[in-house]
Design an enzyme around this catalytic site. Sequence first.
Site, PDB file in Angstrom:
ATOM      1  N   ASP A 170       0.794  -1.227   0.000  1.00  0.00           N
ATOM      2  CA  ASP A 170       0.000   0.000   0.000  1.00  0.00           C
ATOM      3  C   ASP A 170       0.824   1.274   0.000  1.00  0.00           C
ATOM      4  OD1 ASP A 170       0.732  -0.607   2.776  1.00  0.00           O
ATOM      5  OD2 ASP A 170      -0.555   1.100   3.288  1.00  0.00           O
ATOM      6  N   GLU A 224       5.926   9.618   3.461  1.00  0.00           N
ATOM      7  CA  GLU A 224       5.507   8.291   3.003  1.00  0.00           C
ATOM      8  C   GLU A 224       4.537   8.418   1.832  1.00  0.00           C
ATOM      9  OE1 GLU A 224       4.071   3.974   4.759  1.00  0.00           O
ATOM     10  OE2 GLU A 224       3.584   5.774   5.899  1.00  0.00           O
TER      11      GLU A 224
END
Length: 619
Positions: free
Chosen positions: A78, A475
């Site tokens: 993910d 991120e």
Amino acid sequence: MAKFMPIGEATLFLLVAIVPLALAGGHDYGQALSKSILFFEAQRSGHLPGNQRVNWRGNSGLLDGKASGVDLVGGYYDAGDNVKFGLPMAFTVTMMSWSILEYRSQMASSGELGHAMDAVKWGTDYLIKAHPQPNVLYGEVGDGNTDHYCWQRPEDMTTSRSAYRIDVNNHGSDLAGETAAAMAAASIVFHRSNPAYSRELLTHAHQLFDFADKYRGKYDSSISVAQKYYRSVSGYADELLWAAAWLYKATNEEYYLNYLGENGDALGGTGWAMTEFGWDVKYAGVQTLVAMFLMGGKAGTHSPVFGKYQEKAEMFMCSCMGKGNQNVQKTPGGLIFRQRWNNLQFVTSASFLLTVYSDHLTSARKDLQCSSGSVAPSVLLAFAKSQVDYILGDNPRATSYMVGYGNHFPQQVHHRGSSIVSIKVNPSFVSCRGGYATWYSRKASDPNLLTGAVVGGPDAYDNFADQRDNYEQTEPATYNNAPLLGILARLTGGHAASNQLLPVEVPLHKPIAVQPEPVSTSAAPVEINQKATASWVSNGKTYYRYSAIVTNKSGKTIKNFNLTVSKLYGPLWGLTKTLGGSYGFPKWVRSLPADQSIEFVYVHSAPIADVSVSSYTLA
């Protein structure tokens, strides 16, 4: 990974001339599109194909599902970790598919349609494996707790690869509903090029919708290890409507149209006016789809109910642009701001809805209706473009938040694979904790360029720290990129398949580069302090970002405040320009109490601008 925080109101004001031209200038949207699709190849799990373009990656997760007696090899990681979370993965596939469906011709013209379809199929191939029986769906492989304890390349994983599922005894309507939506949307993508595969996807979509609707419940109650990372805050009602909308779009079956019409009130589709859209909260997305059905003449007897869906969809659009009664917060630089942790996911998803709705309004020859008045479709597109441009570098830091795009972009991405030397360069095993000691704490650029990754982005004040341990901002995530594919394809295509004109920003003045010095001025009872907070060189010019702090020293509340700003040769954020050419409080500030301050920022390649107080009243 995302969490949720309250939202407020803000408005962006750019001191630039907006001129409608045939082609949008300033950014290479085609290059950004190519890079954004390439990112998905870096996120692949499983046996990598022969045409893999991200060469620093290797095979990984080759035993996924084996302990449970099922093949769960493949799919996507993910974000910066090595877990496969089903809910955000399915949403990623849905949004990539929607991007292709809306802007297939533009993607084909740019040469990226095949790559985009490959990215979708990599996801759907896995989702098919994860759905081995009509009422069984695997929703996670690995778990965040053990994964986050380690910093390893996917190729070296020693963490748990347990598989977690929902079934008739462990419900998960949100997970099954989103996966049904992904399968249905992807079935349309492959309808002509691979009809057998398209039919297979549609079979899974039908089964998953029935499973979700019959065995209702939240998936994170069944897969509790997901709660810390992808908790279903909104519940499952939005996913049931979302899945029904996509199944209707894929099949034209009256059953799904009736489901939307008959369950819109009960499941919240006609009631919730949202200011966010993402992997958890789907209401704005389903409301936009249903509004498109209505404008396309497909509502049938459900027109009154679909009209209520459309009303809520338009409230979302208006709130994003600052033209509604309850508007989203924006940074001083004009970026939609929802939360500090991975805020850009909300920016790309909202901008996608604005872009698509703009084009459908144009086709229907209609305007958007906001509380502030009627809004032309081109305004929606211009706002969406401004958000994309911010991501690509038109912001107070002059930083691109897409890795590998532009001259200045994040170098220390919070991503295990990119931050550790490629297994193809150095095959020496990287241990669980050794990765933290050697690579996570390393204060240097990533050895592998995570091309196209859109990171979490700046905070509420346009600040950003390029540090690997700053996971909230550095991120990336697949669902950041997925909606962006469609917007970039639309901007790349210019006028293709649309009669709208793209706005082009043209500077009003030619700046002159000099070295700035801090300036402090005082016109009692107001004090103004200015200083340069950042500088960079672009095309041989040195640009400066200036911060100006205006402080009320009067002892009373200031109202009706106006500033005069001269010798300004670039964009300014955080003030409202008046009809007379002066500047007042931003629209979200009505007064300035005693000893309180407001900040505005501007960027140009000249000395500090002349700022003076022109008028005010004391309350």
